[in-house]
Design a protein around this motif. Structure first.
Motif, short mmCIF file in Angstrom:
data_model
loop_
_atom_site.label_atom_id
_atom_site.label_comp_id
_atom_site.label_asym_id
_atom_site.label_seq_id
_atom_site.Cartn_x
_atom_site.Cartn_y
_atom_site.Cartn_z
N ASN A 1 0.86 -1.18 0.00
CA ASN A 1 0.00 0.00 0.00
C ASN A 1 0.89 1.23 0.00
O ASN A 1 1.98 1.20 0.59
CB ASN A 1 -0.88 0.04 1.25
CG ASN A 1 -2.04 -0.94 1.19
OD1 ASN A 1 -2.31 -1.53 0.14
ND2 ASN A 1 -2.70 -1.13 2.31
N ASP A 2 0.43 2.31 -0.63
CA ASP A 2 1.20 3.56 -0.55
C ASP A 2 0.67 4.37 0.63
O ASP A 2 -0.33 4.02 1.24
CB ASP A 2 1.10 4.34 -1.87
CG ASP A 2 -0.35 4.67 -2.22
OD1 ASP A 2 -1.26 4.17 -1.52
OD2 ASP A 2 -0.57 5.41 -3.18
N ILE A 3 1.40 5.42 0.97
CA ILE A 3 0.95 6.25 2.10
C ILE A 3 0.78 7.69 1.64
O ILE A 3 1.37 8.10 0.63
CB ILE A 3 1.93 6.19 3.30
CG1 ILE A 3 3.34 6.63 2.89
CG2 ILE A 3 1.96 4.79 3.90
CD1 ILE A 3 4.32 6.69 4.05
N GLN A 4 -0.03 8.44 2.37
CA GLN A 4 -0.29 9.83 1.98
C GLN A 4 0.50 10.82 2.82
O GLN A 4 0.61 11.99 2.47
CB GLN A 4 -1.79 10.14 2.09
CG GLN A 4 -2.57 9.82 0.82
CD GLN A 4 -2.81 8.33 0.64
OE1 GLN A 4 -3.31 7.67 1.53
NE2 GLN A 4 -2.43 7.80 -0.50
N GLY A 5 1.04 10.36 3.95
CA GLY A 5 1.83 11.29 4.77
C GLY A 5 2.73 10.54 5.72
O GLY A 5 2.52 9.36 5.98
N GLY A 6 3.77 11.21 6.20
CA GLY A 6 4.70 10.58 7.12
C GLY A 6 5.77 9.82 6.38
O GLY A 6 5.96 10.02 5.18
N SER A 7 6.50 8.94 7.12
CA SER A 7 7.55 8.19 6.45
C SER A 7 7.71 6.82 7.09
O SER A 7 7.38 6.61 8.27
CB SER A 7 8.87 8.96 6.51
OG SER A 7 9.56 8.64 7.70
N ILE A 8 8.16 5.87 6.27
CA ILE A 8 8.50 4.55 6.78
C ILE A 8 9.89 4.23 6.25
O ILE A 8 10.14 4.31 5.04
CB ILE A 8 7.51 3.47 6.27
CG1 ILE A 8 6.09 3.76 6.77
CG2 ILE A 8 7.95 2.08 6.73
CD1 ILE A 8 5.05 2.79 6.24
N THR A 9 10.81 3.88 7.14
CA THR A 9 12.13 3.46 6.66
C THR A 9 12.39 2.03 7.09
O THR A 9 11.97 1.60 8.16
CB THR A 9 13.27 4.36 7.20
OG1 THR A 9 13.29 4.26 8.62
CG2 THR A 9 13.10 5.80 6.79
N VAL A 10 13.04 1.30 6.20
CA VAL A 10 13.51 -0.04 6.52
C VAL A 10 15.02 -0.03 6.35
O VAL A 10 15.51 0.31 5.27
CB VAL A 10 12.86 -1.10 5.61
CG1 VAL A 10 13.50 -2.47 5.83
CG2 VAL A 10 11.36 -1.18 5.85
N GLU A 11 15.74 -0.36 7.39
CA GLU A 11 17.20 -0.27 7.40
C GLU A 11 17.67 1.09 6.89
O GLU A 11 18.61 1.20 6.10
CB GLU A 11 17.81 -1.42 6.59
CG GLU A 11 17.49 -2.76 7.25
CD GLU A 11 18.16 -3.94 6.58
OE1 GLU A 11 18.81 -3.74 5.54
OE2 GLU A 11 18.02 -5.06 7.11
#
Lengths: 248, 247
Positions: A59-69
């Motif tokens: 899924n895509d997101i509309q705000g904020g951030s997700i980081t992996v490594e």
């Protein structure tokens, strides 16, 4: 940005997600360290599954951030395939490939995506099938296996990619009560080996036993979180209390 | 003279049933050449129509609207127009434009009438196959495709290794019907003077005035040809059957 093991392996910051006009996630933040096991619980429709599907960019997101490594997942530049090699996912409905045997299901991604030599992949796949306690079922097709057996093949299939993080999306929700246990045992083994696991689950007893941290979500926000003992015994928010009183 | 030829001569002499291909080696040669050409037309058209169908169905799932619109236009055009008109269109409209100068200085067609027949039938049946594969693809659960993406498969890999193998199994019954129709449609190549089975049969009955006999031979030949195709399709369906999948 370089990533080292003292920083969160998965970092979710103020994530917002909408389906049309329906806002499903209204600013969710979670940090997960390497080797941690976290459980996300909450009533249906609270955005739990949506949240973990955002971690591997299903899924895509509309705000904020997700980081992996350390790398932003929802960056146009990001190579989704590289991300998905690092993040394994197991689904509620197993989603095995019905035209492939258990062994072939496990071997497929390492062969086609990682392009590893067949002999190595087969050796690893057989070891993984043994690990999920399905020895002898290598040549069975998904349609010939029970739900619990299929789900364990699905776990082995994800592990074959040697992921750094595993996502479990209500993996026991579609199973018969008696087969739930065999799947949970498999996940517990993984957690004990130090695999970073993010689980969405309705199995409260299991969450309490295996999780390092519990997050309770409702209506798109994290209402309360904490280590299992304090979360289950000393929940303070009325919504958490109400939910726990219904499921425990 | 072989006993077979003697039998057909007797059939003519005693009963007046004139199956010339049974005793006349010239007619038989003509007929077998026609039969062979029909087999070639069928096999090539089936192969290319499957290719067109697979590519068409893949392109129909494209994220680009322009590509989806093009495939939709192609399918509509070939489904909504008669195959005989399509054949004429290719041969007379395109065939007269696509010419090259030969050594003698005369304009030579770039594609033979046999070539145009194969192209025309492949596109005609390919348009149908596109629709058939598309419905098969739509029947593949989205969650299965998602699992494939989640493991790092690209869109193309997912299509080749997961979607197509499942879609083919779902599509096989309707695919069979379309391919059977395709074999029968090859008789339209008659209109371009491609010497296939119908064409050579018509030549024989014009020469020998044995229309009734040749009509029966012709019908029986197609019954046999289609039976072979159906048998192959059944074998294929059986070979692809997965335990515990699709009933």
């Amino acid at each position: 940005m370089s990533w080292s093991e003292d920083k969160p392996i998965v970092s979710i910051k103020d994530v917002k997600k909408s389906f049309g006009s329906l806002e499903v996630l209204k600013g969710v933040s979670i940090d997960i360290m390497k080797g941690e096991v976290i459980c996300i619980i909450g009533p249906s429709g609270s955005g739990k599954s949506t949240l973990i599907r955002c971690i591997n960019a299903l899924n895509d997101i509309q705000g904020g951030s997700i980081t992996v490594e350390g790398r932003e997942v929802h960056d146009e530049e990001l190579d989704k395939l590289e991300l998905r090699k690092k993040v394994g996912m197991v689904f509620q409905q197993y989603n095995l490939f019905p035209h492939k045997t258990a062994l072939q299901n496990v071997m497929m991604a390492p062969l086609k995506v990682l392009k590893e030599p067949k002999a190595d992949v087969e050796k690893r796949a057989r070891a993984l099938i043994k690990k999920v306690r399905l020895e002898g079922k290598e040549n069975s097709y998904p349609g010939e296996l029970s739900g619990g057996q299929q789900q364990r093949v699905a776990i082995a299939r994800s592990l074959a990619m040697r992921p750094d993080v595993m996502l479990f999306d209500e993996v026991t929700a579609a199973l018969d009560p008696e087969t739930v246990k065999e799947v949970l045992v498999t996940i517990k083994d993984l957690a004990a080996e130090g695999m970073t696991c993010i689980l969405v689950t309705h199995e409260m007893g299991f969450a309490r036993e295996v999780a390092d941290h519990i997050y309770f979500t409702d209506k798109g926000v994290i209402v309360e979180h904490g280590a299992p003992e304090e979360f289950f015994d000393k929940a303070s928010d009325p919504r958490t209390k109400e939910f726990l009183s219904q499921v425990l | 003279m072989t006993s077979v030829e003697a039998f057909f001569e007797m059939l003519y002499d005693v009963h007046g049933i004139n199956v010339t291909i049974g005793y006349d080696s010239w007619d038989r040669g003509q007929f077998l050449d026609g039969l062979w050409l029909t087999v070639q037309l069928s096999v090539l058209s089936i192969f290319f129509s499957l290719l067109v169908g697979a590519i068409g169905a893949w392109a129909q799932g494209s994220p680009l609207r322009i590509i989806r619109a093009l495939v939709g236009g192609f399918v509509t055009f070939f489904r909504n127009t008669p195959p005989l008109v399509q054949l004429y269109f290719f041969f007379f409209a395109l065939g007269t434009v696509l010419r090259i100068e030969s050594d003698t200085g005369l304009a030579q067609p770039l594609v033979s009438n046999f070539g145009w027949a194969v192209i025309s039938f492949s596109l005609f049946a390919g348009a149908m196959n596109t629709e058939i594969f598309r419905s098969g693809i739509e029947a593949v659960p989205n969650s299965t495709i998602e699992a494939s993406y989640a493991m790092g498969f690209t869109r193309l890999q997912t299509y080749i290794y997961i979607v197509l193998p499942l879609a083919i199994r779902i599509s096989l019954p309707s695919l069979g019907t379309n391919l059977v129709n395709l074999v029968k449609t090859t008789t339209l190549a008659y209109a371009l003077a491609v010497p296939e089975l119908l064409y050579v049969s018509a030549q024989i009955w014009s020469d020998q005035l044995n229309v009734r006999e040749m009509m029966n031979v012709l019908l029986l030949s197609y019954v046999g040809l289609v039976a072979i195709l159906v048998w192959i399709l059944h074998r294929w369906e059986k070979a692809l059957r997965i335990p515990g999948f699709g009933g």
